[in-house]
Design a protein around this motif. Structure first.
Motif, PDB file in Angstrom:
ATOM      1  N   ARG A  20       0.830  -1.210   0.000  1.00  0.00           N
ATOM      2  CA  ARG A  20       0.000   0.000   0.000  1.00  0.00           C
ATOM      3  C   ARG A  20       0.867   1.265   0.000  1.00  0.00           C
ATOM      4  N   LEU A  24       1.505   4.330  -2.813  1.00  0.00           N
ATOM      5  CA  LEU A  24       1.375   5.748  -2.498  1.00  0.00           C
ATOM      6  C   LEU A  24       2.624   6.518  -2.925  1.00  0.00           C
ATOM      7  N   TYR A 120      -2.523   7.906   7.275  1.00  0.00           N
ATOM      8  CA  TYR A 120      -3.110   6.884   6.413  1.00  0.00           C
ATOM      9  C   TYR A 120      -3.695   5.798   7.310  1.00  0.00           C
ATOM     10  N   THR A 364      -5.267   3.552  -6.403  1.00  0.00           N
ATOM     11  CA  THR A 364      -5.381   4.057  -5.038  1.00  0.00           C
ATOM     12  C   THR A 364      -4.293   5.082  -4.729  1.00  0.00           C
ATOM     13  N   GLY A 365      -3.045   4.746  -5.058  1.00  0.00           N
ATOM     14  CA  GLY A 365      -1.936   5.652  -4.800  1.00  0.00           C
ATOM     15  C   GLY A 365      -2.092   6.980  -5.519  1.00  0.00           C
ATOM     16  N   ILE A 368      -4.906   9.132  -3.805  1.00  0.00           N
ATOM     17  CA  ILE A 368      -4.475   9.760  -2.553  1.00  0.00           C
ATOM     18  C   ILE A 368      -3.528  10.923  -2.830  1.00  0.00           C
ATOM     19  N   ALA A 369      -2.595  10.714  -3.769  1.00  0.00           N
ATOM     20  CA  ALA A 369      -1.658  11.780  -4.116  1.00  0.00           C
ATOM     21  C   ALA A 369      -2.396  13.007  -4.620  1.00  0.00           C
TER      22      ALA A 369
END
Length: 381
Positions: A20, A24, A120, A364-365, A368-369
């Motif tokens: 994970r 990210l 996180y 996902t990464g 979030i970024a």
């Protein structure tokens, strides 16, 4: 923007958190940020991996007998060196992964340096401590650390609506839900699967008190009555492994095997060839909001999942037709295992497509970024 990522686990270590956090770091780099990861030296069996797009700084830490950075002494062996490095490392923003001790230490440094912190939240450690009946003083300390980290954070990333609800209850105000997932570049269908002489189920991942993976061992005697050739294979590590070994020796001595921690490519081979991939969470311990990452890995490999328990993971499997759900009893689990062995395995293409579209850690990464970047822009307006 200079981003410092604080995490005790990072690739190539084989752990959901490591996958994970790498996703990210990749997402932040792709967004144009300069990323530094402050993490631990992985165990010898993790192999090596290069990270040409960002800086990864490591140091040795204490690990338990199973090779895990788990326990307050082990956490402290990471947290205090991390604090010293974080105090002097150039940073515009800091992102911290649990445990709460790490989050609290990072929050304290960010308070001193007047830097924004993002937390996180993959799970809720206070709830986990309740679930495993931790001593009250341990719970109070962990709860205090977690509340401090969440309340000091400028933003919190939650992996599910259930986690988001809990972090808000603990004091987080700026929460973004970004679903968890799996590294689909490593977990995918493999044609060259292991070829044992019997059908098997695979349990891939952490085995702790919360997971209650013993329910599958307890189900095996019932399964073996109809399918004496069936086998159960565990891959991973955790505090429950010694007890599982003892239980397996008592109930199904020739039908349960433990393969330890294996690289993702090897895990994908075993998952791809399995009749079903197993996951469980002991119900009624305040942890039913969690979604088992093992379900994502199974789908990515085109293998149906069998989840034992209730709550968010059960809903995930049922709503998306990712496999079967059983009540958390040996009898109910055995019935579903037998159904998987008796029935025709569903086409894996749909599961793989679902994982690619809904559970890719690469996506996902990036999400979030983008959220952190936009959130910081809003702060400066």
């Amino acid at each position: 923007m200079k981003v410092v990522l604080v995490t005790r686990l990072f690739a190539p270590e084989v752990a959901a958190a490591a996958f994970r956090l790498k996703a990210l770091a990749d997402g932040l780099t792709a967004a144009g940020h300069e990323v530094t990861v402050l993490t631990t030296r992985p165990p010898d069996n993790a192999g090596t991996q290069e990270f040409p797009d960002y800086t990864v700084l490591r140091w040795p830490v204490l690990r338990d007998a199973g090779g895990n950075v788990r326990g307050y002494v082990q956490y402290a062996s990471y947290d205090f060196p991390m604090m010293l490095r974080l105090l002097v490392r150039p940073a515009d923003v800091v992102i911290s992964e649990p445990p709460p001790t790490t989050g609290a230490m990072a929050a304290l440094v960010c308070l001193v340096r007047r830097k924004p912190l993002y937390y996180y939240a993959a799970d809720i450690w206070s709830d986990a401590l309740v679930a495993i009946n931790a001593p009250k003083y341990v719970f109070r300390m962990g709860h205090a650390f977690e509340k401090f980290a969440l309340r000091r954070a400028r933003g919190v990333i939650a992996v599910s609506d259930g986690v988001a609800e809990r972090v808000r209850a603990l004091g987080a105000s700026n929460v973004e839900v970004v679903a968890n997932g799996v590294d689909t570049a490593q977990f995918h269908p493999v044609a060259d699967t292991p070829a044992p002489d019997a059908p098997y189920f695979v349990y891939p991942g952490t085995m702790s008190e919360l997971h209650g993976a013993d329910v599958f061992v307890r189900a095996m005697p019932i399964v073996l009555e109809k399918h004496p050739e069936a086998r159960l294979r565990y891959f991973g590590q955790g505090t429950a492994v010694p007890g599982l070994r003892t239980l397996a020796a008592e109930l199904a001595p020739d039908a349960v095997e433990f393969g330890g921690v294996v690289p993702p490519a090897q895990a994908a081979r075993w998952i791809s060839g399995a009749a079903g991939a197993l996951a469980s969470i002991v119900p009624g311990q305040g942890y039913d909001f969690a979604q088992a990452t093992k379900i994502y890995a199974a789908a990515a490999c085109g293998t149906p999942a069998l989840f034992a328990g209730v709550g968010a993971s059960a809903t995930l499997v049922e709503d998306n037709e990712l496999g079967l759900v059983a009540e958390y009893t040996p009898e109910a689990v055995a019935a579903q295992m037998i159904a998987m062995l008796d029935g025709e395995r569903p086409p894996g293409e749909r599961l793989v497509a679902w994982a690619r579209d809904n559970a890719s850690l690469a996506t996902t990464g990036k999400l979030i970024a983008q959220w952190i970047t936009d959130d910081l822009k809003d702060q400066t307006r």
